[in-house]
Scaffold this motif. Structure first.
Motif, short mmCIF file in Angstrom:
data_model
loop_
_atom_site.label_atom_id
_atom_site.label_comp_id
_atom_site.label_asym_id
_atom_site.label_seq_id
_atom_site.Cartn_x
_atom_site.Cartn_y
_atom_site.Cartn_z
N UNK A 167 0.85 -1.20 0.00
CA UNK A 167 0.00 0.00 0.00
C UNK A 167 0.89 1.24 0.00
N UNK A 168 0.55 2.19 -0.89
CA UNK A 168 1.21 3.50 -0.88
C UNK A 168 0.44 4.36 0.12
N UNK A 169 1.05 4.62 1.28
CA UNK A 169 0.38 5.35 2.37
C UNK A 169 0.90 6.78 2.42
N UNK A 170 -0.03 7.74 2.27
CA UNK A 170 0.33 9.16 2.27
C UNK A 170 -0.52 9.86 3.31
N UNK A 171 0.14 10.60 4.21
CA UNK A 171 -0.57 11.24 5.33
C UNK A 171 -0.41 12.76 5.25
N UNK A 172 -1.55 13.48 5.24
CA UNK A 172 -1.53 14.93 5.19
C UNK A 172 -2.13 15.52 6.47
N UNK A 173 -1.47 16.57 6.94
CA UNK A 173 -2.01 17.37 8.05
C UNK A 173 -2.24 18.78 7.52
N UNK A 174 -3.47 19.28 7.63
CA UNK A 174 -3.80 20.63 7.19
C UNK A 174 -3.82 21.56 8.39
N UNK A 175 -3.03 22.61 8.31
CA UNK A 175 -2.88 23.54 9.42
C UNK A 175 -3.42 24.91 9.04
N UNK A 176 -4.19 25.52 9.94
CA UNK A 176 -4.66 26.90 9.75
C UNK A 176 -4.31 27.71 10.99
N UNK A 177 -4.28 29.01 10.83
CA UNK A 177 -4.02 29.90 11.95
C UNK A 177 -5.28 30.01 12.82
N UNK A 178 -5.11 30.42 14.08
CA UNK A 178 -6.30 30.61 14.94
C UNK A 178 -7.29 31.61 14.34
N UNK A 179 -6.76 32.66 13.72
CA UNK A 179 -7.63 33.70 13.15
C UNK A 179 -8.46 33.16 11.99
N UNK A 180 -7.82 32.36 11.14
CA UNK A 180 -8.53 31.81 9.98
C UNK A 180 -9.55 30.77 10.42
N UNK A 181 -9.19 29.98 11.42
CA UNK A 181 -10.15 29.00 11.93
C UNK A 181 -11.39 29.71 12.47
N UNK A 182 -11.18 30.79 13.22
CA UNK A 182 -12.30 31.56 13.76
C UNK A 182 -13.19 32.08 12.63
N UNK A 183 -12.56 32.64 11.61
CA UNK A 183 -13.32 33.20 10.48
C UNK A 183 -14.17 32.12 9.82
N UNK A 184 -13.59 30.93 9.63
CA UNK A 184 -14.32 29.86 8.94
C UNK A 184 -15.45 29.30 9.79
#
Length: 288
Positions: A167-184
């Motif tokens: 199996x080709x295993x690929x792991x992604x972590x998506x990071x946002x700033x606190x300000x952008x998370x609040x906006x979303x």
């Protein structure tokens, strides 16, 4: 001689480095939001490449597993939608599991995920995965610290077995700033199209930013291995994040143009006396 633990990349340093790199870019050519036209053109090109990858996966019987984790509101769902928009759902399968049942809670923790791993000719995408134990379950108190320690100790061996099975295993972590998370998250409150995205769990999690940071750091330190590394995508700009992740994915999985016969539509036969029936069809009202 360095130990395996010393070789692993510290989680907070990974995120800080990725964020710094993104900020440096923002002062150069990539300054400002990506224009819609530029985004659409590049996404169309990447979609063509994803279709080529799909045909190569099927032709060669590859097994691909992609894990998406990250902050609430980081854009995991939108990225997955961008990846799967133009490919076959029979090849690209998305797994977004609900909370475990009472029976599943009694099983070995990873047991519910193993049957979902890809077979030959499949790409399985996990919209959150077994890493729930290291993240939300840990932060929200759904499991004990002992459970987390056991999980983090066991995962590298399990993932090594997955990779060694082909199996080709690929792991992604998506990071946002606190300000952008609040906006979303605030936009989910106000936008009737997004209210379903905001769960009671999201509201509880919002006030635990640094608890999630600590959990992320511990997860990276224990599970960022040579055979199954974590890739961090800074996702404050959703459009750039989607393009960057898809481009990275295409770079990570070697593929070529699969053999394909030339397609030509056959001639359509004549009606030979057939006439449309005078049937009282119930038509959809044309409002637009």
């Amino acid at each position: 001689m360095k130990t395996e633990a010393s070789k692993r990349t510290d989680g907070s340093k990974m995120v800080q480095a990725a964020t710094s790199k993104a900020k440096a870019k923002s002062n150069g050519k990539t300054n400002g939001k990506l224009k819609g036209k530029d985004y659409d053109e590049e996404m169309a090109r990447l979609h063509v490449e994803l279709v080529k990858l799909q045909e190569w996966v099927v032709n060669k019987g590859l097994k691909v597993c992609i894990v998406f984790e990250g902050r609430d509101g980081a854009g995991k769902g939108g990225t997955i939608k961008a990846i799967t928009e133009r490919v076959s759902p029979r090849v690209f399968r998305v797994m977004a599991l609900p909370a475990p049942t009472e029976r599943e809670k009694s099983q070995m923790y990873l047991q519910r995920y193993v049957p979902l791993l890809p077979a030959a000719g499949e790409v399985v995408i996990f919209d959150r995965s077994w890493y729930n134990r290291a993240g939300v379950e840990r932060v929200m108190g759904f499991c004990s610290e002992k459970d987390v320690e056991k999980f983090l100790a066991a995962v590298p061996s399990v993932e090594k077995a997955i990779v060694e099975s082909g199996v080709i295993l690929i792991k992604y972590w998506l990071e946002v700033s606190p300000e952008e998370q609040t906006r979303r998250l605030e936009s989910r409150i106000k936008d009737g199209r997004k209210v379903w995205k905001l769960s009671p769990m999201d509201l509880k999690s919002y006030s635990r930013w640094y608890d999630y940071s600590k959990a992320r750091d511990a997860m990276f330190e224990a599970t960022d291995t040579d055979f199954a590394p974590w890739y961090v995508a800074v996702a404050d700009d959703k459009r750039r994040a989607r393009l960057n992740i898809i481009a990275h994915l295409l770079d990570t999985i070697p593929y070529k143009n699969a053999p394909r016969e030339k397609v030509k539509l056959p001639k359509r036969p004549k009606a030979h006396g057939y006439r449309e029936p005078e049937y009282p069809y119930k038509y959809v009202k044309e409002r637009y």
